[in-house]
Design a protein around this motif. Structure first.
Motif, PDB file in Angstrom:
ATOM      1  N   ILE A   1       0.823  -1.203   0.000  1.00 48.47           N
ATOM      2  CA  ILE A   1       0.000   0.000   0.000  1.00 48.47           C
ATOM      3  C   ILE A   1       0.865   1.264   0.000  1.00 48.47           C
ATOM      4  O   ILE A   1       0.547   2.248  -0.675  1.00 48.47           O
ATOM      5  N   SER A   2       1.987   1.236   0.732  1.00 53.72           N
ATOM      6  CA  SER A   2       2.878   2.405   0.765  1.00 53.72           C
ATOM      7  C   SER A   2       3.523   2.632  -0.602  1.00 53.72           C
ATOM      8  O   SER A   2       3.651   3.780  -1.054  1.00 53.72           O
ATOM      9  N   ARG A   3       3.910   1.548  -1.267  1.00 55.32           N
ATOM     10  CA  ARG A   3       4.521   1.706  -2.586  1.00 55.32           C
ATOM     11  C   ARG A   3       3.505   2.223  -3.605  1.00 55.32           C
ATOM     12  O   ARG A   3       3.838   3.020  -4.483  1.00 55.32           O
ATOM     13  N   PHE A   4       2.252   1.795  -3.485  1.00 56.90           N
ATOM     14  CA  PHE A   4       1.210   2.343  -4.364  1.00 56.90           C
ATOM     15  C   PHE A   4       0.978   3.821  -4.063  1.00 56.90           C
ATOM     16  O   PHE A   4       0.838   4.641  -4.985  1.00 56.90           O
ATOM     17  N   ASN A   5       0.949   4.173  -2.785  1.00 55.68           N
ATOM     18  CA  ASN A   5       0.729   5.570  -2.416  1.00 55.68           C
ATOM     19  C   ASN A   5       1.871   6.469  -2.898  1.00 55.68           C
ATOM     20  O   ASN A   5       1.662   7.640  -3.228  1.00 55.68           O
ATOM     21  N   GLN A   6       3.072   5.921  -2.941  1.00 54.85           N
ATOM     22  CA  GLN A   6       4.229   6.700  -3.381  1.00 54.85           C
ATOM     23  C   GLN A   6       4.299   6.826  -4.904  1.00 54.85           C
ATOM     24  O   GLN A   6       5.017   7.694  -5.424  1.00 54.85           O
ATOM     25  N   LEU A   7       3.541   5.998  -5.608  1.00 55.42           N
ATOM     26  CA  LEU A   7       3.539   6.035  -7.064  1.00 55.42           C
ATOM     27  C   LEU A   7       2.960   7.361  -7.561  1.00 55.42           C
ATOM     28  O   LEU A   7       1.847   7.742  -7.175  1.00 55.42           O
ATOM     29  N   GLN A   8       3.690   8.069  -8.373  1.00 50.39           N
ATOM     30  CA  GLN A   8       3.263   9.387  -8.847  1.00 50.39           C
ATOM     31  C   GLN A   8       2.789   9.379 -10.300  1.00 50.39           C
ATOM     32  O   GLN A   8       2.473  10.433 -10.850  1.00 50.39           O
ATOM     33  N   GLN A   9       2.704   8.214 -10.911  1.00 48.64           N
ATOM     34  CA  GLN A   9       2.227   8.121 -12.285  1.00 48.64           C
ATOM     35  C   GLN A   9       0.750   7.736 -12.300  1.00 48.64           C
ATOM     36  O   GLN A   9       0.384   6.674 -11.794  1.00 48.64           O
ATOM     37  N   ALA A  10      -0.075   8.583 -12.869  1.00 54.89           N
ATOM     38  CA  ALA A  10      -1.497   8.281 -12.977  1.00 54.89           C
ATOM     39  C   ALA A  10      -1.742   7.229 -14.044  1.00 54.89           C
ATOM     40  O   ALA A  10      -0.968   7.094 -15.002  1.00 54.89           O
ATOM     41  N   ASP A  11      -2.826   6.463 -13.851  1.00 51.82           N
ATOM     42  CA  ASP A  11      -3.260   5.455 -14.828  1.00 51.82           C
ATOM     43  C   ASP A  11      -2.190   4.409 -15.129  1.00 51.82           C
ATOM     44  O   ASP A  11      -2.113   3.869 -16.238  1.00 51.82           O
ATOM     45  N   THR A  12      -1.356   4.126 -14.129  1.00 54.66           N
ATOM     46  CA  THR A  12      -0.327   3.093 -14.264  1.00 54.66           C
ATOM     47  C   THR A  12      -0.724   1.877 -13.422  1.00 54.66           C
ATOM     48  O   THR A  12      -0.864   1.984 -12.198  1.00 54.66           O
ATOM     49  N   PRO A  13      -0.934   0.706 -14.032  1.00 57.44           N
ATOM     50  CA  PRO A  13      -1.344  -0.481 -13.274  1.00 57.44           C
ATOM     51  C   PRO A  13      -0.295  -0.857 -12.222  1.00 57.44           C
ATOM     52  O   PRO A  13       0.907  -0.850 -12.501  1.00 57.44           O
ATOM     53  N   PHE A  14      -0.778  -1.196 -11.035  1.00 55.52           N
ATOM     54  CA  PHE A  14       0.091  -1.597  -9.927  1.00 55.52           C
ATOM     55  C   PHE A  14      -0.452  -2.910  -9.376  1.00 55.52           C
ATOM     56  O   PHE A  14      -1.547  -2.959  -8.817  1.00 55.52           O
ATOM     57  N   ALA A  15       0.307  -3.984  -9.543  1.00 55.63           N
ATOM     58  CA  ALA A  15      -0.140  -5.311  -9.107  1.00 55.63           C
ATOM     59  C   ALA A  15      -0.133  -5.416  -7.590  1.00 55.63           C
ATOM     60  O   ALA A  15       0.803  -4.969  -6.929  1.00 55.63           O
ATOM     61  N   ILE A  16      -1.185  -6.001  -7.032  1.00 49.95           N
ATOM     62  CA  ILE A  16      -1.289  -6.192  -5.586  1.00 49.95           C
ATOM     63  C   ILE A  16      -1.703  -7.631  -5.282  1.00 49.95           C
ATOM     64  O   ILE A  16      -2.223  -8.337  -6.148  1.00 49.95           O
ATOM     65  N   ALA A  17      -1.461  -8.054  -4.043  1.00 47.05           N
ATOM     66  CA  ALA A  17      -1.814  -9.404  -3.613  1.00 47.05           C
ATOM     67  C   ALA A  17      -3.334  -9.591  -3.635  1.00 47.05           C
ATOM     68  O   ALA A  17      -4.088  -8.637  -3.451  1.00 47.05           O
ATOM     69  N   PRO A  18      -3.799 -10.811  -3.855  1.00 49.64           N
ATOM     70  CA  PRO A  18      -5.249 -11.068  -3.879  1.00 49.64           C
ATOM     71  C   PRO A  18      -5.957 -10.636  -2.593  1.00 49.64           C
ATOM     72  O   PRO A  18      -7.077 -10.116  -2.652  1.00 49.64           O
ATOM     73  N   GLU A  19      -5.306 -10.837  -1.443  1.00 43.64           N
ATOM     74  CA  GLU A  19      -5.936 -10.433  -0.180  1.00 43.64           C
ATOM     75  C   GLU A  19      -6.127  -8.919  -0.127  1.00 43.64           C
ATOM     76  O   GLU A  19      -7.174  -8.421   0.295  1.00 43.64           O
ATOM     77  N   PHE A  20      -5.117  -8.190  -0.531  1.00 38.34           N
ATOM     78  CA  PHE A  20      -5.178  -6.741  -0.616  1.00 38.34           C
ATOM     79  C   PHE A  20      -6.321  -6.330  -1.549  1.00 38.34           C
ATOM     80  O   PHE A  20      -7.133  -5.444  -1.236  1.00 38.34           O
ATOM     81  N   GLY A  21      -6.407  -6.999  -2.688  1.00 43.15           N
ATOM     82  CA  GLY A  21      -7.460  -6.687  -3.647  1.00 43.15           C
ATOM     83  C   GLY A  21      -8.847  -6.920  -3.081  1.00 43.15           C
ATOM     84  O   GLY A  21      -9.766  -6.117  -3.313  1.00 43.15           O
ATOM     85  N   LYS A  22      -9.018  -7.999  -2.320  1.00 44.93           N
ATOM     86  CA  LYS A  22     -10.331  -8.297  -1.739  1.00 44.93           C
ATOM     87  C   LYS A  22     -10.742  -7.233  -0.722  1.00 44.93           C
ATOM     88  O   LYS A  22     -11.921  -6.879  -0.626  1.00 44.93           O
ATOM     89  N   VAL A  23      -9.768  -6.719   0.031  1.00 47.00           N
ATOM     90  CA  VAL A  23     -10.079  -5.680   1.013  1.00 47.00           C
ATOM     91  C   VAL A  23     -10.493  -4.389   0.300  1.00 47.00           C
ATOM     92  O   VAL A  23     -11.476  -3.740   0.679  1.00 47.00           O
ATOM     93  N   VAL A  24      -9.752  -4.014  -0.740  1.00 46.76           N
ATOM     94  CA  VAL A  24     -10.114  -2.815  -1.506  1.00 46.76           C
ATOM     95  C   VAL A  24     -11.483  -2.996  -2.160  1.00 46.76           C
ATOM     96  O   VAL A  24     -12.317  -2.078  -2.165  1.00 46.76           O
ATOM     97  N   GLU A  25     -11.735  -4.173  -2.679  1.00 41.84           N
ATOM     98  CA  GLU A  25     -13.019  -4.476  -3.316  1.00 41.84           C
ATOM     99  C   GLU A  25     -14.166  -4.291  -2.333  1.00 41.84           C
ATOM    100  O   GLU A  25     -15.204  -3.682  -2.657  1.00 41.84           O
TER     101      GLU A  25
END
Length: 351
Positions: free
Chosen positions: A86-110
């Motif tokens: 989550i910290s690495r995604f938050n630090q990402l400054q490029q818009a509309d750039t896909p960022f792969a995350i773990a399935p568990e992380f994805g389920k929580v966001v979902e």
């Protein structure tokens, strides 16, 4: 969150806290196992009945697996770990750039995105920049409240519509439409952690257990006395003292509470809550001081407790009745505290 199994912030009724595990013989060929530790900036506690007919790992081995499980949740979703997903995604400054995350992380966001709709936008995991601005996140707390301009500037970073979750073949990716989008799962991650621990106990075919992280609880079966697990809802006290408002018999259900009477700061006699309304960018200012939510999933209960609390008592009850949610509210009035609850919660008082 502010729900307590009778010694997280309170003196516990029926659950003592142990860093190392303890084992107590019970009737019916079962053994009571209790242990706990630290996680997510708070504590966790586990209590289960080990049936002698089951070929279970030792309590020490169970705890090691649970500790690894919690470490993995933190590795994915902790904003306090700079190298977490989550910290690495938050630090990402490029818009509309896909960022792969773990399935568990994805389920929580979902689930967080779904609950955003249920709570009519009140639960918003992109509100982190405003939480940080007011001093309730990883950033240092300011000496004074932010200016209106600072609030409006940060609001341009916030909005669930600026976060995009893509799922294909069980794989999840996140995208942000503005570079400064920042997500914070503190309103739902502890509940997910509880569910993860419960899932492991389920995999061992343990029929009776109670799991708690930072006050969020999930219980299955019965306690050693053969009763539903006795869980306390804390009575709000603004002087720092502890008291029990209500005891709930929790069985095959999860429970989470949100409130603002512990985490706040004051400036010039004005009290600022840690709960930020994403629609205004400012701390909430209503008279609801605590809301408890029951759900089969602790992740869901956790997220709902935060979102419904932001909305205030009347709107929270309206949404609860519409969606058949079990909620218990404590409201501050000029004559003390008033209790309200949804239709779905009332049957729980009989357990």
């Amino acid at each position: 969150m502010l729900l307590k199994q009778v010694s997280y912030w309170l003196a516990r009724i029926g659950l003592a806290f142990f860093i190392s595990f303890s084992v107590v013989a019970c009737g019916d060929h079962s053994t009571e196992v209790v242990f706990g530790g630290k996680t997510m900036g708070t504590t966790y506690n586990v209590k289960y009945l080990a049936d002698s007919k089951l070929d279970l790992p030792s309590p020490d081995e169970v705890q090691k697996v649970l500790d690894r499980t919690l470490q993995e949740v933190n590795r994915q979703m902790s904003t306090y770990q700079k190298d977490s997903e989550i910290s690495r995604f938050n630090q990402l400054q490029q818009a509309d750039t896909p960022f792969a995350i773990a399935p568990e992380f994805g389920k929580v966001v979902e689930e967080a995105i779904r609950l955003n709709q249920v709570t009519e936008g009140a639960l918003d995991i992109t509100v982190g920049p405003l939480v940080n601005l007011w001093g309730f996140g990883p950033e240092n707390r300011p000496d004074k409240a932010p200016t209106e301009q600072e609030i409006q500037d940060r609001r341009t970073w916030v909005g669930i519509e600026k976060l995009h979750l893509d799922k294909q073949d069980g794989q999840y990716q996140l995208r942000k439409s503005v570079p400064n989008l920042y997500i914070d799962l503190s309103a739902i991650a502890k509940g997910f952690g509880v569910d993860q621990l419960a899932s492991y106990l389920d995999s061992l075919h343990i029929e009776h257990y109670m799991v708690e992280i930072g006050g969020e609880v999930r219980a299955k079966g019965l306690n050693k006395e053969g009763k539903a697990w006795q869980i306390a809802i804390e009575k709000p006290e603004f002087d720092g003292s502890r008291a029990v408002q209500q005891i709930i018999g929790l069985q095959n259900m999860a429970m989470a509470t949100s409130g603002d009477y512990r985490n706040y700061f004051e400036q010039d006699g004005v009290r600022f809550s840690h709960e930020i309304d994403p629609k205004t960018g400012k701390p909430i200012g209503h008279n609801l001081v605590s809301i408890t939510v029951l759900s089969p999933s602790c992740m869901t209960a956790d997220g709902l407790a935060t979102g419904l609390f932001v909305l205030g008592a009347d709107k929270a009850l309206e949404i609860a009745e519409k969606n058949k949610l079990a909620v218990y509210l404590i409201i501050k009035t000029n004559n003390g505290f008033e209790i309200k609850m949804s239709s779905a919660f009332k049957p729980m008082l009989a357990q």
